[in-house]
Design an enzyme around this catalytic site. Sequence first.
Site, PDB file in Angstrom:
ATOM      1  N   TYR A 192      38.773  56.676  42.403  1.00 64.30           N
ATOM      2  CA  TYR A 192      39.617  56.695  41.196  1.00 64.30           C
ATOM      3  C   TYR A 192      40.237  58.086  41.072  1.00 64.30           C
ATOM      4  O   TYR A 192      40.738  58.624  42.045  1.00 64.30           O
ATOM      5  CB  TYR A 192      38.782  56.280  39.982  1.00 64.30           C
ATOM      6  CG  TYR A 192      39.606  55.849  38.806  1.00 64.30           C
ATOM      7  CD1 TYR A 192      40.580  54.857  38.930  1.00 64.30           C
ATOM      8  CD2 TYR A 192      39.432  56.445  37.562  1.00 64.30           C
ATOM      9  CE1 TYR A 192      41.360  54.470  37.852  1.00 64.30           C
ATOM     10  CE2 TYR A 192      40.204  56.062  36.469  1.00 64.30           C
ATOM     11  CZ  TYR A 192      41.165  55.077  36.629  1.00 64.30           C
ATOM     12  OH  TYR A 192      41.934  54.693  35.556  1.00 64.30           O
TER      13      TYR A 192
ATOM     14  N   LYS B 100      37.970  26.435  45.064  1.00 59.59           N
ATOM     15  CA  LYS B 100      38.968  26.652  46.115  1.00 59.59           C
ATOM     16  C   LYS B 100      38.854  28.078  46.663  1.00 59.59           C
ATOM     17  O   LYS B 100      38.956  28.297  47.882  1.00 59.59           O
ATOM     18  CB  LYS B 100      40.367  26.403  45.547  1.00 59.59           C
ATOM     19  CG  LYS B 100      41.460  26.248  46.589  1.00 59.59           C
ATOM     20  CD  LYS B 100      41.223  25.007  47.450  1.00 59.59           C
ATOM     21  CE  LYS B 100      42.379  24.721  48.383  1.00 59.59           C
ATOM     22  NZ  LYS B 100      43.457  23.974  47.745  1.00 59.59           N
TER      23      LYS B 100
END
Length: 767
Positions: A40, A95
């Site tokens: 970060y 899925k």
Amino acid sequence: MSKEKKRREALIYHAKPQPGKIKIVPTKPYSTQRDLALAYSPGVAEPCLEIEKNKENAYRYTSKGNLVAVISNGTAVLGLGDIGPLASKPVMEGKCLLFKIFADIDGMDIEVDTKDVEKFIETVKMIAPTFGGINLEDIKAPEAFEIERRLKDELDIPVMHDDQHGTAIISAAALLNAVQIAKKKLEKVKIVISGAGAAAISCSRLYKALGAKGENMVMLDSKGVIRKDREGISGEKLEFATSRKIDTLEQAVKDADVFIGLSIADILSPAMLKSMAKRPIVFAMANPNPEINYDLACKTREDVIMATGRSDHPNQVNNVLGFPFIFRGALDVRATKINEEMKMAAVKALAELAKEPVPEQVNIAYGETRLTFGKDYIIPKPFDPRLIVEIPPAVAKAAMDSGVAKAPIDDWEAYRETLMQRSGDDNKVMRLLMNRAKIDPKKIVFAEADNLDVLKAAQIAYEEGIAHPVLLGKVEVIKELMEELEFDADVPVIDPNAPESSEKRLHYATQYWENRKRKGSTLHNAKSKMRERNYFGAMMLLEGDADGMISGQTRAFPSAVKPIFEVIGRSTNVRNAATVHIMNTKRGPLFLADTSINIDPTAEEIAEISVMTANLASAFGFDPVIALLSYANFGSSNHPHATKVARAVQILHENHPEMVVDGEIQTDFALNKELHQSQFPFSKLAGKKVNTLIFPNLEAANITYKLLKELNKADSIGPIMLGLRKPVHLLQLGANVNEMVNMTAVAVIDAQEREKRRKAKQGTVKI
């Protein structure tokens, strides 16, 4: 299993141990302040600036290139209809799970709360920069056509509506092969399509692209045959409207060569099937129940070439054969779209793969002696490991040839190697074992059935069709627990101590005494032992009253194994029994031996353990690549601990030259293929992926498998007993329900293998 129980189990599966089926995990180190500063602020600014300079750098510095959005508004969820976006979320998560396990693609489900086509398209366009591809799912027709068309035109990443194209691609591959087997020509066959939704339209378009003639096609919706003189039909339906003056399915299928079912159950009657042309092709793909039952169709017409959407019959038209691998190929060349050329490449690659010799692993998984191209094998099986190395390259090449690939592949061999590493073998081993066990379930004794977890494992094994349980224990306790679990099956429940077991108990005791009267046993002692469940259960196997046995969940291994050795004993010509644990790791399954029995085996015993473990791996469909482990590498130490292993390798090389085995070798060199190749190119293991580890002693093996299990949370199957006369497998103390179900499948397959060898031997004798 009752409908209510199935409902509860499904809800528990999705809720426990944590809600949902997918999660996000870090791919970079994060343990130190330096790691976090790179992940970060301030380090993250550098890739941001690089992407600002060139958007293509997003593929280099972020997960975009392997991230697919699974997007739906929940208006056409399979079998459920318009249930809304939030209710469709479990399907979309599912899925994403399939994307990951079949092609190592990270899926993120996104449910969009609108039925407005423009708003849906705008929403997807606004979030598209995040993703490498878009999989549209469960969107009703005709809106689905417009949404996909617009997004394909307006985005520069692959977009595919799988409900349309997945079924089309798989069924088209099957149709190509079925027509060939039927000795017909695609451009001449008469095709009837029952259904006019997104999948039916896409299938019909793809069949035409392959050579089928529009004038030979008849499509039906809920109102009957779609005719050109019908008023008010959509443009998509009009494309397949017929000029024939017919109205019903019965009229349409008369003399037809092909029936494509994408509609509702039982709509095609036996009489209709009989009216079709010679060698009819029937793809009854309604789920869960097809347009005509598979067995009924085959009974009605011996010459029918039949496919369904179900896994319990040959020729399953399953979208998982397509979408993971199509997106894999598209992502890997940074395709700007999934075009017709790429879909056609997938069709032809699937069709051709069915004509190739089938790997033994697939034959084993489906309980076949040899799957071969023909009416019962027109498309590959979902468990076929070749799918990931055949379909993505075909799709990627088509993307390159058609000019939509932004990152062409130069080294195809290296690409195939990368695909093999993505293949997800860590979980395939259990899918293979379960599937195979179901083909020919055996009678398995559960010796501790009055334990709730053991009984639940037996229940799952029964309800999944893995085994026929025989439950040992106190009858009243087992019956009470069965009621609690709603396990209402008519399965044998036997208490070896009960008066009603006295006749069988005496018979077993007499046989046991006959076998061991010269080994210190008395008849009185034998009668006493037959009151113990492990002795009683083992005698059931010995006397042919059962096919296999599971025990050991509630007691330490030494106390559980003693009755087995006394009653069952070792196989002929086996010095010592041994055990194997199969660890399902990220690099694939690892066979570890000996994990439970031999404390300090000799070189000869290590060699024997290696041969038995290799046979086990082969029986489960894997080509064993075996490393004999040590703290030393190829003669680097003369200590007896190392030279013992070297001697075992020498024995194996002399007596089993066909085996891929070597050592003595350290674990890191065994598992790191590149390191091994660079340092020991002379080794039989050089350039190969080791999947079997043989340890120099029990201490090393036992510690290793438990470390893998606890630190990496690797699923384990074991301890699998080797070298016994009958299929007995002992659980580790405190094994959970899933582990017991896995071991039940192992026991069933063990029994299947022994039966196969026995029949083969009898057949040889007859000849």
